[in-house]
Design a protein around this motif. Structure first.
Motif, PDB file in Angstrom:
ATOM      1  N   PRO A  22       7.058   9.804 -33.924  1.00  0.00           N
ATOM      2  CA  PRO A  22       5.592   9.661 -34.001  1.00  0.00           C
ATOM      3  C   PRO A  22       5.084   9.577 -35.441  1.00  0.00           C
ATOM      4  O   PRO A  22       4.297  10.410 -35.893  1.00  0.00           O
ATOM      5  CB  PRO A  22       5.102  10.934 -33.307  1.00  0.00           C
ATOM      6  N   ASP A  24       2.915   7.818 -36.780  1.00  0.00           N
ATOM      7  CA  ASP A  24       1.463   7.708 -36.894  1.00  0.00           C
ATOM      8  C   ASP A  24       0.796   9.091 -36.937  1.00  0.00           C
ATOM      9  O   ASP A  24      -0.331   9.225 -37.401  1.00  0.00           O
ATOM     10  CB  ASP A  24       0.883   6.863 -35.764  1.00  0.00           C
ATOM     11  N   LYS A  25       1.521  10.126 -36.506  1.00  0.00           N
ATOM     12  CA  LYS A  25       0.980  11.495 -36.545  1.00  0.00           C
ATOM     13  C   LYS A  25       1.442  12.254 -37.782  1.00  0.00           C
ATOM     14  O   LYS A  25       0.956  13.339 -38.057  1.00  0.00           O
ATOM     15  CB  LYS A  25       1.387  12.250 -35.288  1.00  0.00           C
ATOM     16  N   LYS A  65       6.015   2.594 -41.408  1.00  0.00           N
ATOM     17  CA  LYS A  65       4.581   2.766 -41.167  1.00  0.00           C
ATOM     18  C   LYS A  65       3.822   1.789 -42.059  1.00  0.00           C
ATOM     19  O   LYS A  65       4.213   1.567 -43.206  1.00  0.00           O
ATOM     20  CB  LYS A  65       4.183   4.208 -41.513  1.00  0.00           C
ATOM     21  N   ARG A 138       2.631   0.013 -33.341  1.00  0.00           N
ATOM     22  CA  ARG A 138       2.014   0.730 -34.467  1.00  0.00           C
ATOM     23  C   ARG A 138       1.571  -0.171 -35.623  1.00  0.00           C
ATOM     24  O   ARG A 138       1.877   0.107 -36.774  1.00  0.00           O
ATOM     25  CB  ARG A 138       2.984   1.778 -35.018  1.00  0.00           C
TER      26      ARG A 138
END
Length: 181
Positions: A22, A24-25, A65, A138
């Motif tokens: 994850p 994005d977190k 990311k 994402r």
């Protein structure tokens, strides 16, 4: 450029037991840029040398990311900037499953073209040519490899969209353009 412990970074991310961590977190401190590049053809380089181990490329791709037009490799405790010439992924294979168009990236990620994973036309950052790109996940996109583009173009149908002729395809109930004619 930041000094970078490739082995330590690999250990941090290989302990994650999920298909896609994850990222994005995760919001760790920025640790600087490192000398990793994703070339226009989708190949990965570290300090000017190709990363030949596909498993390592897949691992890095899983913690990639994008923020605005900048790319980072992220762990829960580190965030390092890398260079991407166009987009991080290339669509290298496709197939039709029932009425769905299924695409595979150069790192083995499989996506079904849909409103969640659309195909859109963007300017290639290296050549400036307008080409179709697929959203992988994402906010990370993949450019269709030239062979895939030509194969899909053979399946397309000419339709008028917003007063312009487009080469259109569909995946289930999602319709998209491969480009203006």
């Amino acid at each position: 450029m930041t000094t970078f412990d490739l082995g330590g970074f690999q250990k941090q991310i290989s302990t994650q037991n999920v298909a896609l961590p994850p990222v994005d977190k995760w919001d760790p401190d920025f640790c600087g840029d490192i000398d990793i590049q994703i070339k226009h053809d989708g190949s990965w380089f570290y300090m000017g040398t190709p990363i030949g181990r596909k498993s390592l490329v897949k691992l890095f791709a899983s913690v990639l990311k994008r923020e605005d037009d900048h790319y980072f490799l992220v762990t829960p405790v580190e965030k390092v900037g890398i260079q991407v010439e166009d987009v991080p992924f290339i669509i290298t294979q496709w197939k039709k499953e029932n009425s769905k168009l299924v695409l595979t990236t150069n790192t083995g990620q499989i996506i079904v073209v849909s409103s969640e994973n659309p195909i859109q036309i963007f300017a290639d950052k290296k050549t400036g040519t307008y080409l179709p790109y697929a959203l992988v996940h994402r906010n990370l996109w993949a450019r269709l490899h030239q062979n895939v583009f030509y194969q899909l173009a053979e399946l397309g149908e000419e339709r008028v969209l917003d007063g312009k002729r487009h080469l259109m395809l569909e995946s289930s109930d999602y319709h998209f353009s491969l480009g203006e004619l």
